[in-house]
Design an enzyme around this catalytic site. Structure first.
Site, mmCIF file in Angstrom:
data_model
loop_
_atom_site.group_PDB
_atom_site.id
_atom_site.type_symbol
_atom_site.label_atom_id
_atom_site.label_comp_id
_atom_site.label_asym_id
_atom_site.label_seq_id
_atom_site.Cartn_x
_atom_site.Cartn_y
_atom_site.Cartn_z
ATOM 1 N N GLY A 41 0.796 -1.229 0.000
ATOM 2 C CA GLY A 41 0.000 0.000 0.000
ATOM 3 C C GLY A 41 0.827 1.277 0.000
ATOM 4 O O GLY A 41 0.336 2.327 -0.373
ATOM 5 N N CYS A 72 -5.844 -8.777 -3.602
ATOM 6 C CA CYS A 72 -5.231 -7.580 -3.025
ATOM 7 C C CYS A 72 -5.789 -6.370 -3.764
ATOM 8 O O CYS A 72 -5.646 -6.281 -4.993
ATOM 9 C CB CYS A 72 -3.724 -7.678 -3.213
ATOM 10 N N CYS A 188 -9.374 -3.240 1.840
ATOM 11 C CA CYS A 188 -8.064 -3.912 1.833
ATOM 12 C C CYS A 188 -8.327 -5.300 2.384
ATOM 13 O O CYS A 188 -9.041 -5.437 3.391
ATOM 14 C CB CYS A 188 -7.072 -3.167 2.724
HETATM 15 N N1 DGL Z 1 -4.113 -6.644 1.308
HETATM 16 C C1 DGL Z 1 -3.769 -5.614 0.417
HETATM 17 C C2 DGL Z 1 -4.942 -4.859 -0.147
HETATM 18 O O1 DGL Z 1 -6.005 -5.446 -0.279
HETATM 19 C C3 DGL Z 1 -2.531 -4.832 0.586
HETATM 20 C C4 DGL Z 1 -2.151 -4.315 1.921
HETATM 21 C C5 DGL Z 1 -0.755 -3.812 1.831
HETATM 22 O O2 DGL Z 1 0.134 -4.614 1.538
HETATM 23 O O3 DGL Z 1 -0.536 -2.604 2.016
HETATM 24 O O4 DGL Z 1 -4.852 -3.709 -0.493
#
Ligand code: DGL
Length: 266
Positions: A41, A72, A188
């Protein structure tokens, strides 16, 4: 039997894998947590695209996947167009913040969106938001809050930091929309694992939405698998570019999976 690759920056995509296992028990899943490079992110478009490309190529060469789920929001926002261009023969399902279902549900028309900075700053997110605002029958207010550090705290299973950050970001949302927000989008895939803390802070009048189940249904459509599928679920293959033990523990804690994760080198 179909094999589907699933990846995320880390353990967050397990919230999508949970829905995929429930929806498609006859499918073999290979889950990659790119924990050595998490969080995505706060990374650049070039970095997230390069990691997404490497992982997809590895999944294709090593596991001969029939489809890919980008579990993600950040990688979907920053890299899915590029992945689709380099892999035109591979069906690819992405994840994006559930603004549309939230707009359909909200009575107050004030919707909170919690996501990474990368997702909220992306052109893809701006397009989705503008498109919904332009067709809404009554004005829609999306109140966006980047949650720096929260995915990382979930990644490290640091409950104290998670609680402190949930408090900080819920307060920030409230300050921007005093009193009238009835829906909050968890944009997220890590955040469903902090949903209890969020729900407690937001109170009973606010509904939390994530996208795991919708993505699982979309994957079923893409694989063209209809009707009931009563095969016993197969344990997924779990692979991490970081510490495989952290992934094994998260998969056991959240999904009840006994599988031991392996180390990914790519
Ligand atoms: N799980 C991820 C998302 O859905 C990314 C979180 C990250 O690595 O900052 O955005």
């Amino acid at each position: 039997m179909n094999t589907v690759g699933v990846f995320d920056s880390g353990v967050g995509g397990l919230s999508v894998l949970r829905a995929l296992l429930a929806e498609l028990p006859g499918v073999r899943f290979v889950y990659v947590a790119d924990s050595a490079y998490a969080p995505y992110g706060e990374r650049t478009v070039a970095e997230v695209t390069e990691r997404s490309e490497r992982i997809t190529t590895w999944l294709r060469h090593t596991h001969h996947i029939d489809a890919l789920v980008v579990a993600c929001n950040t990688a979907t926002a920053l890299a899915i167009d590029s992945l689709r261009a380099t892999h035109p023969d591979l069906p690819i399902v992405g994840v994006e913040p559930a603004l549309k279902p939230a707009a359909a549900m909200s009575h107050t028309r004030h919707i909170g969106v919690l996501a990474t900075r990368g997702t909220l700053n992306s052109e893809r997110f701006a397009r989705l938001r503008a498109q919904l605002e332009s067709v809404a029958s009554s004005p829609l207010h999306f109140i966006c809050q980047p949650c720096d550090g929260l995915a990382d705290a979930i990644e490290r299973d640091d409950l104290q930091t998670q609680q402190a950050l949930c408090e900080r970001y819920v307060t920030a949302l409230r300050d921007k929309a005093p009193g009238d927000m009835d829906t909050v989008v968890l944009g997220c895939t890590h955040y469903p694992f902090a949903a209890d803390a969020m729900a407690q802070l937001l109170g009973p009048g606010v509904t939390l939405i994530d996208t795991g189940e919708a993505v699982a249904r979309r994957t079923r459509d893409v694989l063209n698998m209809y009707g009931t599928n009563d095969t016993a679920a197969r344990a997924p293959v779990l692979v991490s570019s970081g510490d495989p033990t952290m992934l094994s523990l998260a998969a056991r804690r959240w999904l009840g999976l006994p599988t031991r994760a392996e180390k990914l080198v790519t």
